[in-house]
Design a protein around this motif. Structure first.
Motif, PDB file in Angstrom:
ATOM      1  N   PHE A 188     -10.157  28.685 -35.931  1.00 37.13           N
ATOM      2  CA  PHE A 188     -11.106  29.603 -36.900  1.00 37.13           C
ATOM      3  C   PHE A 188     -12.259  28.756 -37.282  1.00 37.13           C
ATOM      4  CE2 PHE A 188      -6.593  31.472 -37.289  1.00 37.13           C
ATOM      5  CZ  PHE A 188      -6.605  32.617 -36.396  1.00 37.13           C
ATOM      6  N   HIS A 241     -12.607  26.999 -39.871  1.00 30.17           N
ATOM      7  CA  HIS A 241     -12.514  26.787 -41.383  1.00 30.17           C
ATOM      8  C   HIS A 241     -11.761  25.771 -41.884  1.00 30.17           C
ATOM      9  CE1 HIS A 241     -14.491  30.539 -42.301  1.00 30.17           C
ATOM     10  NE2 HIS A 241     -13.638  31.092 -41.580  1.00 30.17           N
ATOM     11  N   LEU A 276     -10.929  35.698 -42.216  1.00 30.12           N
ATOM     12  CA  LEU A 276     -10.906  35.950 -40.561  1.00 30.12           C
ATOM     13  C   LEU A 276     -11.660  37.099 -40.169  1.00 30.12           C
ATOM     14  CD1 LEU A 276      -7.504  34.441 -39.909  1.00 30.12           C
ATOM     15  CD2 LEU A 276      -9.829  33.115 -40.003  1.00 30.12           C
ATOM     16  N   THR A 282     -10.164  40.039 -39.859  1.00 28.10           N
ATOM     17  CA  THR A 282      -9.213  40.492 -38.890  1.00 28.10           C
ATOM     18  C   THR A 282      -9.244  41.894 -38.666  1.00 28.10           C
ATOM     19  OG1 THR A 282      -7.767  38.790 -39.721  1.00 28.10           O
ATOM     20  CG2 THR A 282      -6.654  40.414 -38.550  1.00 28.10           C
ATOM     21  N   HIS A 335     -10.153  38.397 -34.437  1.00 29.69           N
ATOM     22  CA  HIS A 335     -10.862  37.496 -35.787  1.00 29.69           C
ATOM     23  C   HIS A 335     -12.155  37.038 -35.391  1.00 29.69           C
ATOM     24  CE1 HIS A 335      -6.179  37.385 -36.793  1.00 29.69           C
ATOM     25  NE2 HIS A 335      -6.157  36.753 -35.712  1.00 29.69           N
ATOM     26  N   ARG A 394     -14.558  33.660 -35.951  1.00 31.83           N
ATOM     27  CA  ARG A 394     -14.547  32.395 -36.433  1.00 31.83           C
ATOM     28  C   ARG A 394     -15.619  32.214 -37.821  1.00 31.83           C
ATOM     29  NH1 ARG A 394     -13.637  27.962 -33.647  1.00 31.83           N
ATOM     30  NH2 ARG A 394     -15.838  26.982 -34.318  1.00 31.83           N
TER      31      ARG A 394
END
Length: 321
Positions: free
Chosen positions: A96, A98, A112, A114, A138, A140
């Protein structure tokens, strides 16, 4: 003891049998500061030492588990029921983008972005079955879309009350993109094959510059009848043919709808200045044409394809004279 008499407080830990005992030697002074008495206090520290050792073992186990989770390729995160992230492994950092410091304390769905599939009620599934599996989209940290195969497990506290959710995400973005590309390629192949079959099922064969033959083979339906008319008219418009022979010898069944479609194609060709010759009419086909009161005006009929070609060649010779 001598050190305690000298004014120092001493502590020592030792074992008495299977018990761990802590002894403190505390000097007591008079008003002149002189040590007059030493008080010894012994405390049983067995349970405290056991708790400390158990805590050390548990901490080491947790540290080892965290190190193993960090080695996992998948993203592993723990979040409270309100979505707040409390654990974020290195796999989540890789997938992701993070860092753990950025992610912890944030609401997972907001961090995210989502997207849950329509109709999916994850919370209800978690409370009913204590787990949920599915695919999620999601974003990134850099804005790129990530598709994951997600597994969510409801975690309960010591009293049995749900208190957290363990979420494991496997990055399947590359696989899904490859599947989508393959699906598009297959769709293109199917369309190309359908077009090729369409062209093969309604071939327009030039016998001479002015005589074209369209042999119809196999079952006819409304879709294919439309293809016949389209192919015939496009071919005549391109070739400027003077004679078009429609041979229906290979058509096993000619019902009312098919007969009407063939006649419409023949009349449309006639409007382009082409003389239409219908060949291969079997007795049962003739009965169908009579039954629908077919208009065969300006349409020449012949029993066989050979006789139809001979007729067209003869007519061509007459016109050239």
């Amino acid at each position: 003891f001598q050190a305690a008499l000298a004014g120092e407080t001493l502590r020592s830990v030792g074992k008495v049998g299977d018990r761990v005992m802590e002894t403190a030697m505390i000097p007591v002074r008079d008003e002149h500061g002189a040590v007059t008495l030493v008080v010894g206090i012994t405390t049983d520290r067995t349970e405290q030492r056991r708790d400390q050792e158990a805590l050390a073992v548990h901490t080491a186990a947790l540290r080892e588990q965290a190190e193993l989770l960090d080695l996992a390729h998948d993203a592993i995160l723990v979040r409270r029921l309100d979505g707040t992230i409390t654990y974020w492994n290195r796999g989540a950092e890789r997938i992701f983008g993070h860092t753990g410091a950025t992610a912890r304390g944030r609401v997972a769905s907001e961090l995210l972005h989502t997207q849950v599939p329509a109709g999916e009620v994850i919370e209800r599934a978690l409370l009913a079955d204590e787990h949920w599996e599915g695919e999620l989209l999601h974003r990134r940290a850099d804005g790129e879309v990530v598709i994951t195969a997600s597994r969510w497990v409801l975690r309960r506290g010591p009293d049995g009350t749900p208190d957290a959710v363990l979420q494991i995400d496997t990055d399947i973005t590359a696989r899904k993109l490859a599947e989508a590309a393959e699906a598009r390629r297959q769709e293109e192949i199917i369309k190309a094959q359908a077009l090729a079959i369409e062209e093969l099922s309604t071939p327009l064969i030039p016998i001479t510059d002015e005589i074209l033959v369209m042999p119809l083979i196999g079952m006819m339906d409304s879709v294919r009848a439309k293809q016949v008319m389209t192919s015939l008219l496009e071919g005549l418009a391109t070739s400027r043919g003077k004679f078009a022979i429609l041979d229906i010898t290979g058509v096993p069944v000619v019902d009312t709808a098919v007969a009407n479609a063939i006649l419409r194609a023949a009349h449309a060709a006639r409007l382009l200045g082409t003389e239409v010759i219908l060949t291969g009419i079997r007795p049962e086909v003739a009965q169908t044409l009579v039954h629908i009161d077919a208009n065969l005006q300006n349409i020449t009929t012949r029993g066989t394809l050979q006789s139809g070609i001979s007729y067209a060649i003869g007519r061509r010779g007459q016109k050239s004279l």
